[in-house]
Design an enzyme around this catalytic site. Structure first.
Site, PDB file in Angstrom:
ATOM      1  N   HIS A   1      27.586  -6.716  -2.307  1.00 11.74           N
ATOM      2  CA  HIS A   1      27.577  -7.864  -1.398  1.00 11.74           C
ATOM      3  C   HIS A   1      27.734  -9.131  -2.232  1.00 11.74           C
ATOM      4  CE1 HIS A   1      27.075 -10.512   1.787  1.00 11.74           C
ATOM      5  NE2 HIS A   1      25.979 -10.075   2.352  1.00 11.74           N
TER       6      HIS A   1
ATOM      7  N   HIS B   1      31.192  -6.010   8.103  1.00 14.34           N
ATOM      8  CA  HIS B   1      30.320  -6.594   7.084  1.00 14.34           C
ATOM      9  C   HIS B   1      29.661  -5.430   6.328  1.00 14.34           C
ATOM     10  CE1 HIS B   1      28.099  -9.804   5.295  1.00 14.34           C
ATOM     11  NE2 HIS B   1      26.945  -9.509   5.823  1.00 14.34           N
TER      12      HIS B   1
ATOM     13  N   CYS C   1      25.784 -15.526   4.705  1.00 16.31           N
ATOM     14  CA  CYS C   1      26.776 -14.493   4.416  1.00 16.31           C
ATOM     15  C   CYS C   1      28.011 -14.576   5.287  1.00 16.31           C
ATOM     16  CB  CYS C   1      26.126 -13.114   4.512  1.00 16.31           C
ATOM     17  SG  CYS C   1      24.740 -13.006   3.381  1.00 16.31           S
TER      18      CYS C   1
END
Lengths: 85, 213, 394
Positions: C325, C291, C163
């Site tokens: 996400h 994030h 990620c």
């Protein structure tokens, strides 16, 4: 119960790839996580999959997980309880 | 004037053989990768039970790093964030992706495995190496069709020149069905005394990669 | 440190500075950065309850791009029957970002960097395609397809770093320009949602019951998303005569050295990445784009790292509540949003956030607000213990 505990020990070793661990090294009452066998969070998730696949035992919450996955004996007790509700 | 960088050690694994720049050598009896890598682990007495939980790509990279860093403590030499890990391969985590995909193919027997899924990312091997050696430095994983020493050398040199790393583990860790190979280099400004094997440049890197095993 | 010098049209230029000269976002909120940013400022989210039996046995919340919408959009630039959804996303994003710049992509000084976690992995699900003879799922093959579509001179460089891929891709592009190896880097991140990804996150018990709620007390997991984002990096700020170029600072990607799936409890890896990213930056940080996946552990870890860095009073947002996400695209999409925040003086609120649910105080902004900012610290964390941080500034 005794047989179930022995089966569980073998299945845990196999599904978690505990290569150098033998079933007689796992006591039925030893905590599986952190201090005892030193399993981690991925092992816990993998155990949840194993128990559902093999025994139809569903674990839905983290609280439940902590309680049921404490030791081989607590897992066995919960499997038996789920069979005879 | 730019300081030159040295390859202070390397580890190459291919065709059931392992060799390092410090004369560790192992010729496995086993030909299948899972057997060979286990045999190698036993041969060098690694003693890290988590090894058996890793997927093939991580086992390969982890073991190459074990031998690369044998008797070294990079944390001590360069601080916790001084060592970078820059790796590349061609197949990313496809070897494990296929295993995971097969496990979700059948909806009537649908039990996706979290311990397989977590390895469906190529950078996990860097995580395993970082955990083992307590390395908090720069991390990057690249995908290239073939081993590219030119890119690797240029990129790692830039990291040194800009003080992003003071030491670097770099190389190629490839795992695709039956095909596997790993070559890791430990790159430092000065090699340990009498042990600076070669200057870190494209030719030396390529020569080591092309060693016949 | 000696500076690399290059001569442009008789003028002397330092290669030390790298700018973002153009950008794009493709999600189900739109096919351009402007469309996406306007929707986000207005408080819209792309996350919806999705019923897709091919992807998941039960309905779940996610942000996905309509098949037909993407198909139609792509047909403006290529034949959609010849490209996978992943490839279509990448190419739509690049194509839009290139509009308005006068960049010649066929130039040998142009590098293409692709950021993705799983690329064409859904191609493995096609029958008989598990064999290694099937080349489409190889990420270098995606690079080849892009290269030939865009007629690039150089091979594509692919970054696959969980990620944090997007931030690592931007960092890599910027470094290769600073090293003098290239003058321009097109950096595109993309991931499509597939059964592969859904089932994995589901087995990790990481998915939220409703739309995700970053940093909130009642957060219970993440919402998945899909999309693409592009930034065009250049040593030449005048490459796009219309847009205001934004500087790309030096950044860092670190490791937690703690656990392959669980974030570290003391935020050490992210803290280290932030320290390195700020090492070269003088002045105060105006904004942090977190994030903020909305899993209990991630947001807690980020709050600790932000607070340990002394940045607890800096306005923080997470845009996961808008797009979900998007994995390998997330770092780039959210960086683009940060650039637009700097340019427009508008900070989008954190969709889904009401009451703080992290143990260390951080200044999470709930509502969109007007605020003049001149820089943004972008951070990200992911599986494998990876973390990254990078500064963007005027």
């Amino acid at each position: 119960m005794k047989e179930l505990i022995e089966n569980l020990k073998n299945e845990i070793i196999e599904s978690l790839n505990l290569e150098d661990v033998t079933p007689d090294q796992i006591e039925a009452d030893t905590p599986l996580f952190v201090e005892g066998l030193g399993l981690d969070s991925i092992d816990a998730l993998e155990l949840i999959v194993l128990l559902e696949k093999k025994y139809g035992l569903k674990i839905d919450t983290a609280e439940e997980g902590k309680r049921i996955l404490y030791s081989v004996r607590t897992i066995a007790e919960n499997i038996i309880r789920s069979r005879n509700p | 004037m730019k300081e030159s960088l040295h390859i202070s050690n390397y580890c190459l694994i291919r065709n059931s053989h392992l060799i390092t720049g410090q004369d560790h050598f192992f010729a496995g009896k086993e030909t299948a990768f899972p057997d060979f890598i286990k045999e190698t682990y036993r041969h060098f007495n690694i003693g890290y039970p988590k090894f058996f939980k890793m997927d093939n790509l991580s086992k390969l990279g982890f073991l190459a790093a074990e031998l690369l860093l044998k008797d070294r403590d990079l944390n001590l030499d360069y601080g916790k964030d001084g060592t970078g890990i820059i790796l590349a391969n061609a197949s990313a985590s496809l070897d494990t992706d296929r295993i995971y995909q097969a496990s979700i193919a059948d909806r009537s027997n649908y039990f996706p495995s979290p311990s397989v899924f977590v390895y469906t990312l190529p950078n996990i091997v860097m995580g395993e190496i970082s955990i083992r050696h307590k390395l908090f430095g720069e991390n990057a994983f690249f995908i290239k069709q073939t081993f590219d020493p030119v890119f690797m050398v240029e990129y790692v040199k830039h990291l040194f020149e800009n003080q992003i790393v003071a030491c670097c583990i770099t190389g190629w860790v490839e795992m695709d069905s039956e095909r596997y190979e790993a070559v890791l280099f430990l790159v430092e400004k000065t090699g340990p005394l009498n042990n600076g094997i070669a200057i870190f440049d494209v030719r030396n890197v390529d020569d080591i990669y092309c060693l016949k095993l | 440190m000696e500076k690399k010098i290059r001569i442009d049209n008789g003028k002397l230029a330092f290669v030390d500075e790298v700018y973002i000269v153009a950008d794009n976002i493709v999600t189900n909120l739109g096919f351009t950065s402007e469309e996406n940013f306007d929707q986000v400022l207005s408080g819209y989210t792309g996350i919806k309850l999705l019923e897709d039996e091919q992807m998941a046995p039960e309905p779940f919340y996610a942000s996905v791009i309509g098949r037909e919408a993407l198909y139609n959009r792509f047909s403006l630039i290529g034949n959609p029957d010849r490209y996978t959804r992943f490839e279509q996303l990448v190419l739509c994003s690049v194509h839009d970002a290139l509009q308005g710049t006068n960049l010649n992509v066929a130039d040998k000084r142009v590098l293409f960097v692709l950021s993705t976690t799983k690329g064409n992995v859904e191609q493995l699900g096609e029958s008989g395609s598990l064999s290694s003879e099937n080349k489409r799922p190889y990420l270098w093959q995606s690079g080849e397809i892009i290269k030939s579509f865009l007629r690039l001179h150089n091979d594509t460089l692919v970054v696959s770093n969980a990620c944090v891929s997007g931030l690592v891709a931007i960092l890599t592009g910027a470094r290769l320009i600073r090293a003098g190896l290239f003058d321009h880097a097109i950096v595109t991140g993309a991931d499509v949602l597939s059964e592969f990804i859904y089932s994995g996150f589901s087995s990790f018990k990481s998915l939220s019951q409703g739309p995700c709620r970053p940093f909130d007390k009642s957060r219970d997991g993440l919402s998945l998303g899909e999309g693409a984002g592009t930034v065009i990096l250049s040593s030449r700020p005048d490459l796009n005569p219309k847009g205001e170029p934004i500087h790309v600072g030096r950044g860092f990607s670190s490791n937690d050295a703690n656990h392959i799936s669980g974030p570290s409890r003391n935020g050490e890896g992210l803290y280290i990445a932030i320290q390195h990213a700020l090492r070269h930056f003088r002045g105060k940080v105006d904004h942090i784009s977190a994030h903020g996946t909305a899993t209990p552990y991630n947001d807690e870890m980020e709050a600790i790292a932000i607070s340990r860095s002394g940045l607890q009073d800096v306005p923080v947002n997470s845009l996961k509540g808008c797009w979900g996400h998007t994995l390998g695209a997330a770092g780039i999409i959210e960086s683009v949003a940060a650039l637009h925040s700097i340019r427009k003086g508008m900070l989008p609120g954190t969709k889904g956030f009401q009451e703080s649910g992290v143990s260390h105080p951080v200044h999470v902004i709930a509502e969109t607000r007007t605020e003049k900012i001149s820089n943004c610290l972008k951070i990200a964390s992911g599986f494998g213990g990876c973390n990254a941080a990078i500064m963007f500034y005027r």
